[in-house]
Design an enzyme around this catalytic site. Structure first.
Site, PDB file in Angstrom:
ATOM      1  N   ASP A   9      76.121  41.981  58.520  1.00 34.46           N
ATOM      2  CA  ASP A   9      77.018  42.084  59.672  1.00 34.46           C
ATOM      3  C   ASP A   9      76.329  42.529  60.961  1.00 34.46           C
ATOM      4  O   ASP A   9      76.993  42.897  61.917  1.00 34.46           O
ATOM      5  CB  ASP A   9      78.154  43.061  59.353  1.00 34.46           C
ATOM      6  CG  ASP A   9      77.654  44.479  59.091  1.00 34.46           C
ATOM      7  OD1 ASP A   9      76.465  44.629  58.758  1.00 34.46           O
ATOM      8  OD2 ASP A   9      78.454  45.431  59.214  1.00 34.46           O
ATOM      9  N   GLU A  10      75.005  42.458  60.996  1.00 33.89           N
ATOM     10  CA  GLU A  10      74.299  43.046  62.127  1.00 33.89           C
ATOM     11  C   GLU A  10      72.984  42.309  62.348  1.00 33.89           C
ATOM     12  O   GLU A  10      72.276  41.999  61.398  1.00 33.89           O
ATOM     13  CB  GLU A  10      74.032  44.520  61.808  1.00 33.89           C
ATOM     14  CG  GLU A  10      73.488  45.353  62.916  1.00 33.89           C
ATOM     15  CD  GLU A  10      73.275  46.795  62.458  1.00 33.89           C
ATOM     16  OE1 GLU A  10      72.784  47.573  63.291  1.00 33.89           O
ATOM     17  OE2 GLU A  10      73.562  47.136  61.294  1.00 33.89           O
TER      18      GLU A  10
ATOM     19  N   ASP B 168      76.887  43.455  66.336  1.00 33.57           N
ATOM     20  CA  ASP B 168      77.337  44.293  65.227  1.00 33.57           C
ATOM     21  C   ASP B 168      78.815  44.016  64.982  1.00 33.57           C
ATOM     22  O   ASP B 168      79.658  44.284  65.839  1.00 33.57           O
ATOM     23  CB  ASP B 168      77.118  45.773  65.574  1.00 33.57           C
ATOM     24  CG  ASP B 168      77.298  46.687  64.375  1.00 33.57           C
ATOM     25  OD1 ASP B 168      77.472  46.174  63.260  1.00 33.57           O
ATOM     26  OD2 ASP B 168      77.269  47.918  64.568  1.00 33.57           O
TER      27      ASP B 168
END
Length: 357
Positions: free
Chosen positions: A106-107, A11
């Site tokens: 983003d994860e 993350d």
């Protein structure tokens, strides 16, 4: 005996805001809010850690964020840049596993059970991934390592920013028992309130509830909560997962009878969905509301747009018409939900830029 699974959750830390602070040194050390117009009806997509100290968080109305911190730097998203950085991160992840499940730009989850790199140590792999991301992008990532997705995601949130947390099978049960119920996967604010009203405040409280009672109070998802309380989460890392919709819903502690209050709840849910769409760089053509009456009868009403939308201000004007097509107001309502669907194929993969704000 089956091999114990090894899952890493990566993350990025305050991703959009961190990219802006990286690219524009004048923003470093300042509260940065990426999202909609603070003088309009947009929502916060990401807030830097400096901004979070003022209570600003994603999905919050940008106008509220401005009231909390008027000196913050408010920026419109540059999704083309974020997607390019995301591709660089994905390339690093593919060095360790082909079993990657992106959740947003983003994860992502990585399934590394059968990976021989770093002597097969998922912890060493996570540390290496963090180092490579820092070297390639000058950005920090937090990593969680565990034996299922539920705990890996929780672990990545423990030591942010730039954290690394490992939850072993031996540590899992105790960790879950200490966990506040609102941190459980699938437990939103409304479900959290219902659980607390039943005396369920932590994982330890949830653990003592029999399966039958959980299903009685929460339906089929009660069985999922029962498993999570015991550290069981069999969900696989799905590298080919395609998302068809995004939504949010809430069940009220007391049934609603006022249409104006229902519309306010729908607006709040729409803002939540819009923030999720922004995070995932998605937009859809169909807006749907769900209404569950006090007798548990459920209906949905939809509106399909000629082009994909995701901005809260473009969707909110259609809520009164959708609600008017139900019996809400004439009948009491126990649940409301909002869903956006109808993503194009490219949009589902998160690679296409759309006007999100």
């Amino acid at each position: 005996m089956a091999q114990q699974r090894k899952i890493i959750h990566i993350d990025m830390d305050a991703f959009y805001a961190a990219v802006e602070q990286r690219d524009f040194p004048k923003y470093r050390g300042k509260p940065v809010v990426v999202g909609g117009d603070p003088h309009g009806r947009g929502v916060v997509a990401t807030a830097s850690y400096e901004a979070r100290r003022y209570g600003i968080h994603s999905a919050m109305p940008a106008a509220h964020a401005y009231r909390l911190c008027p000196q913050a730097v408010f920026l419109r998203p540059r999704f083309e840049v974020y997607r390019q950085v995301s591709r660089e991160i994905q390339a690093i992840l593919r060095q360790f596993s082909e079993r990657i499940e992106p959740l947003s730009l983003d994860e992502a989850y990585l399934g590394v059970t059968d990976c021989d790199l770093c002597h097969g140590s998922a912890t060493l792999m996570a540390r290496q991934i963090k180092r490579l991301i820092r070297e390639k992008t000058q950005l920090s990532a937090s990593a969680g390592v565990s034996y299922n997705k539920f705990l890996a995601k929780l672990a990545s949130d423990q030591n942010k920013p730039d954290g690394l947390c490992v939850i072993t099978p031996e540590e899992g049960p105790a960790f879950i028992q200490r966990l506040p119920i609102g941190k459980f996967h699938g437990v939103g604010k409304a479900t959290e309130a219902r659980m607390k009203a039943l005396g369920i405040h932590t994982g330890a409280d949830l653990l003592v509830w029999p399966l039958e009672r959980l299903v009685q109070h929460f339906g089929k998802v009660g069985a999922f909560y029962y498993q999570l309380a015991r550290g069981i989460d069999e969900r696989p890392v799905e590298s080919a997962r395609v998302r068809k919709s995004l939504g949010a819903e809430t069940t009220f502690a007391e049934d609603l009878s006022d249409s104006a209050e229902m519309l306010e709840q729908l607006r709040a849910l729409t803002a939540e969905v819009a923030a999720d769409l922004a995070k995932r760089c998605l937009a859809g053509r169909t807006l749907t509301i769900k209404v569950k009456y006090d007798n548990f009868e459920q209906v949905t009403r939809s509106h399909t747009f000629p082009r994909p939308l995701s901005r809260v201000e473009d969707m909110v004007p259609h809520l009164p018409d959708l609600l008017a097509r139900t019996e809400a107001g004439r009948r009491r309502v126990r649940l409301l939900g909002v869903t956006v669907s109808g993503f194009d194929e490219e949009e589902e993969r998160g690679w296409r830029q759309l006007a999100l704000f």
